[in-house]
Every structure is written in C-alpha cells, then in structure tokens.
Scaffold this active site. Structure first.
Site: not given
Ligand code: KIV
Length: 243
Positions: A24-25, A63, A92, A94, A160
């Site tokens: 999602d970057s 993501d 993925k 977070e 991260e």
C-alpha cells in the site's frame, strides 16, 4: 520488493525475486500521497490484478489497506477474499496485539497471512511519525506480538524499522520466516519499496540502497538486489538501526 504494475513485476519475477509485494506504499510512490492511510481496497485490488499479470513464479503478496485487516473479522475476510481473487497468494496485515485475532480468523479459513510489526506506516498518526520502533523496553512487546502472530498461523512476518539486534532475536525465537526492512541482516529475507531501490525515493531512510547506481538498467538493478539479499551483503550495519 514491491511492485505495482505488470511490467516491473515481470522484470522482478525474471530476476529471481521470491516474493513480490503489492504494497500500500503505492499511496506514496504511485498516488503521491503523504501516507498510506487513504489507500482503498479498490486501489489494492486494481494494482494486485495488474501485478498478477506479470508474475510467473514468485509468490504474490498484497497489502490489506488501513482498517481492513484491523476491522471486524468478517470485513477482513471479505477484503482478503477480494485480494486473493485479484491474484494474491497471501495477504499482509499491519499490526499485532489486538489484530492477531484477525490473523487467526483468516488463516483458519485458508487465507495465507503475512504479519507486519515494528514501524507500521498505516499507524503513522498514532505512532507520531516514521520512527524506529522496539528500542529499549519496547522490544519485549514486539517479541510478544511476533509470538502471538506466529500462534495465529501467519506464514511470514515483516519487521520494519526495528533495531537489528531485536530483529535477530525475533528471527531466532519465532518459528516463522522474518522479512526485514530496516531491520538488519539477520532476518530470513528483505523487502524494499521499488522506487527506493531504484534511487527514486523523495526521502532516503538509512536502510535504503540505490541498486540502480552503477548498473546498466533496471533488470540488472533487480538482479543485483537479489544477489545482495541472497549473499547477505545487504543490508550492512550502516544500513541498519542499532539499539
Ligand atoms: O507497503 C509497503 O510497501 C510495505 C513494505 C514497505 C513492507 O508494507
């Protein structure tokens, strides 16, 4: 590495990358936003479909956007299903702690999940900025979160922006492959945002290396990245965080 379209995904696949992440970057590097918070499920589904058309052999991870993995379990399942139907092999999410329950909910229903702890960019506003996580006493909390996610059945764990020593401890004590970004060389794998790895990032955190510098082109840069991760020469101590 991250990819957002078919052409770059194909080049990464051919360079031998094991995993390609539709991060999602994309909110930052494709859409030009200040954070990943505004990225929608529709954005992620669209880019996952694009990337899936370029991937032949790599594992394709996508993501879950902000408040998708962290929402009610039924919604998380619906959203993960949309990403899997778009071509993802794994999603993925977070965050650890309270969100481990959703990881367990998804894995119990056949959705492979990768956890992501440490600096979780979706929480930039509650973390107070893009800061290294897990220094000092906070390290024990991250280790506990990693163990909970492993118990929830995650297949891999992104760490991260955490001190290299903490990432090494988590990698040694938790029986799930770790993928580091700013987490030192002891992780089982590494990930970088593609634009950063090609020297395009607007800001340059210490864990970023420009793999295009000195190479003849993008394919060679991807091959250099694969080689440096495999032979352990990336990241160096200077590209990692100390305690
Ligand atoms: O969105 C992303 O690109 C990521 C990686 C930086 C791990 O989550």
């Amino acid at each position: 590495m991250t990819a957002y379209d078919a052409s770059f995904a194909r080049a990464m696949d051919e360079a031998g990358m094991d995993v390609i992440l539709v991060g999602d970057s994309l909110g930052n590097v494709v859409q030009g936003r200040k954070s990943t918070v505004p990225v929608t499920l529709e954005d992620m589904v669209y880019h996952t479909r694009c990337v899936a058309r370029g991937v032949g052999r790599a594992l394709l991870m996508a993501d879950m956007p902000f408040l998708s993995f962290q929402g009610p379990a039924e919604q998380a399942l619906r959203d993960a299903g949309a990403l899997m139907r778009a071509g993802a092999h794994m999603v993925k999410g977070e965050g650890g702690g309270p969100f481990a329950a959703n990881a367990a909910y998804l894995t119990a229903r056949g959705v492979p999940v990768c956890g992501h702890i440490g600096l979780t960019p979706q929480f930039v506003h509650s973390l107070g900025g893009y800061r290294v996580q897990g220094r000092g006493a906070e390290g024990a909390r991250l280790l506990a979160e990693a163990k909970e996610l492993a118990l929830a059945g995650v297949s891999a764990l992104v760490l991260e922006a955490v001190p290299a020593a903490l990432a090494a401890e988590i990698t040694a004590k938790v029986a799930v492959p770790t993928i580091g970004i700013g987490a030192g060389a002891s992780c089982d794998g590494q990930v970088l945002v593609m634009h950063d790895a090609l020297g395009l990032g607007a800001r340059r955190p210490r864990f970023v290396r420009d793999f295009l510098a000195g190479q003849g082109g993008i394919e060679a840069a991807f091959a250099a990245y694969v080689e440096a991760v495999r032979d352990g020469s990336f990241p160096t101590a200077d590209e990692s965080y100390a305690e």
